[in-house]
Write an enzyme that holds these catalytic residues in place. Structure first.
Site, PDB file in Angstrom:
ATOM      1  N   ASP A  17     -10.671  11.258  -4.914  1.00  0.00           N
ATOM      2  CA  ASP A  17     -11.888  12.058  -4.800  1.00  0.00           C
ATOM      3  C   ASP A  17     -11.794  13.320  -5.655  1.00  0.00           C
ATOM      4  OD1 ASP A  17      -9.834  12.847  -2.743  1.00  0.00           O
ATOM      5  OD2 ASP A  17     -11.195  14.550  -2.578  1.00  0.00           O
ATOM      6  N   GLU A  20       0.856  -1.182   0.000  1.00  0.00           N
ATOM      7  CA  GLU A  20       0.000   0.000   0.000  1.00  0.00           C
ATOM      8  C   GLU A  20       0.894   1.236   0.000  1.00  0.00           C
ATOM      9  OE1 GLU A  20      -3.735   2.305   2.129  1.00  0.00           O
ATOM     10  OE2 GLU A  20      -2.768   0.680   3.235  1.00  0.00           O
ATOM     11  N   LYS A  61      -3.049  22.712  -6.797  1.00  0.00           N
ATOM     12  CA  LYS A  61      -2.589  23.975  -7.363  1.00  0.00           C
ATOM     13  C   LYS A  61      -1.859  23.722  -8.683  1.00  0.00           C
ATOM     14  CE  LYS A  61      -2.117  26.409  -2.950  1.00  0.00           C
ATOM     15  NZ  LYS A  61      -1.208  27.130  -2.036  1.00  0.00           N
ATOM     16  N   ASP A  85      -2.318  12.428  -2.682  1.00  0.00           N
ATOM     17  CA  ASP A  85      -2.382  13.895  -2.734  1.00  0.00           C
ATOM     18  C   ASP A  85      -2.552  14.339  -4.182  1.00  0.00           C
ATOM     19  OD1 ASP A  85      -2.025  16.634  -2.573  1.00  0.00           O
ATOM     20  OD2 ASP A  85      -0.482  16.471  -1.025  1.00  0.00           O
TER      21      ASP A  85
END
Length: 221
Positions: free
Chosen positions: A163, A52, A131, A127
């Site tokens: 997401d 993972e 930006k 992540d």
């Protein structure tokens, strides 16, 4: 040397548990795929390996390990405190089939032999670097996915979740373009919910905010 039970002191100036289940990139580089059982000492001989990348709070990795005690798991995370906390948690819960690596996905690749031996890679909500000036830091690009695919055993799975809508489009395009992999959710490009899948802590937060979730499952041809 690797964990043999009760070994301490490989990471100076760090409070560590009685048994240290962390490994370093340097240690892993010394191994060939056939020697990966050495990561788990002499008391446990894993039948397969699962990794993972970015285990976060660790609840997903622990659930995987507890439900599959014959598999050896490697959890990778760049956050030092999370890795240390997870090391303590493994000892408290007497989970012996997990090892931990502090580092990025890219540093993991430098430590893994380029051989098809991994049963599955899990990457949950990496992540997205939203930006514009940080987009180049996104991990899940075509080159990185190719490196993972090369290390999957035949039939091995690549499981990804995000997401972030923009990142989802990039991930989907990269997965579609990878000839070593095939979509297990076809004819759907991805699913918004996977029955029976244990949610991560972050997933529960995103669902509470009614974000659209994206789950991919690809397998090595």
């Amino acid at each position: 040397m690797f964990v043999r039970g009760g070994r301490v002191g490989r990471f100076p100036k760090t409070k560590i548990p009685t048994v240290d289940y962390r490994v370093s990139v340097e240690e892993m580089r010394k191994l060939e795929a056939c020697d990966w059982a050495a990561l788990f000492g002499t008391e446990f001989s894993p039948k397969s390996f699962v990794i993972e990348i970015g285990f976060g709070r660790g609840e997903f990795l622990i659930d995987l390990a507890q439900n599959d005690p014959e598999t050896g798991f490697l959890g990778v995370d760049v956050n030092h405190k999370r890795v240390l906390k997870m090391a303590h948690r493994l000892v408290r819960n007497e989970i012996t089939n997990v090892r931990l690596l502090e580092g990025t996905g890219q540093s993991l690749l430098t430590a893994l032999p380029t051989l098809p031996f991994v049963g599955a890679f899990w990457i949950n909500f990496p992540d997205p670097w939203p930006k514009r000036r940080h987009e180049h830091r996104r991990m899940l690009r075509a080159e990185f996915l190719r490196e993972l695919a090369m290390r999957l055993a035949q039939g091995g799975r690549l499981e990804i979740a995000t997401d972030n809508e923009e990142y989802a489009r990039e991930i989907d395009a990269a997965l579609r373009g990878e000839v070593l992999l095939e979509n297990r959710f076809a004819p759907h490009a991805f699913l918004s919910d996977v029955p029976g899948r244990k949610p991560t802590a972050y997933e529960l937060l995103w669902r509470a905010e009614e974000r659209k979730l994206h789950f991919w499952s690809y397998a090595k041809k």
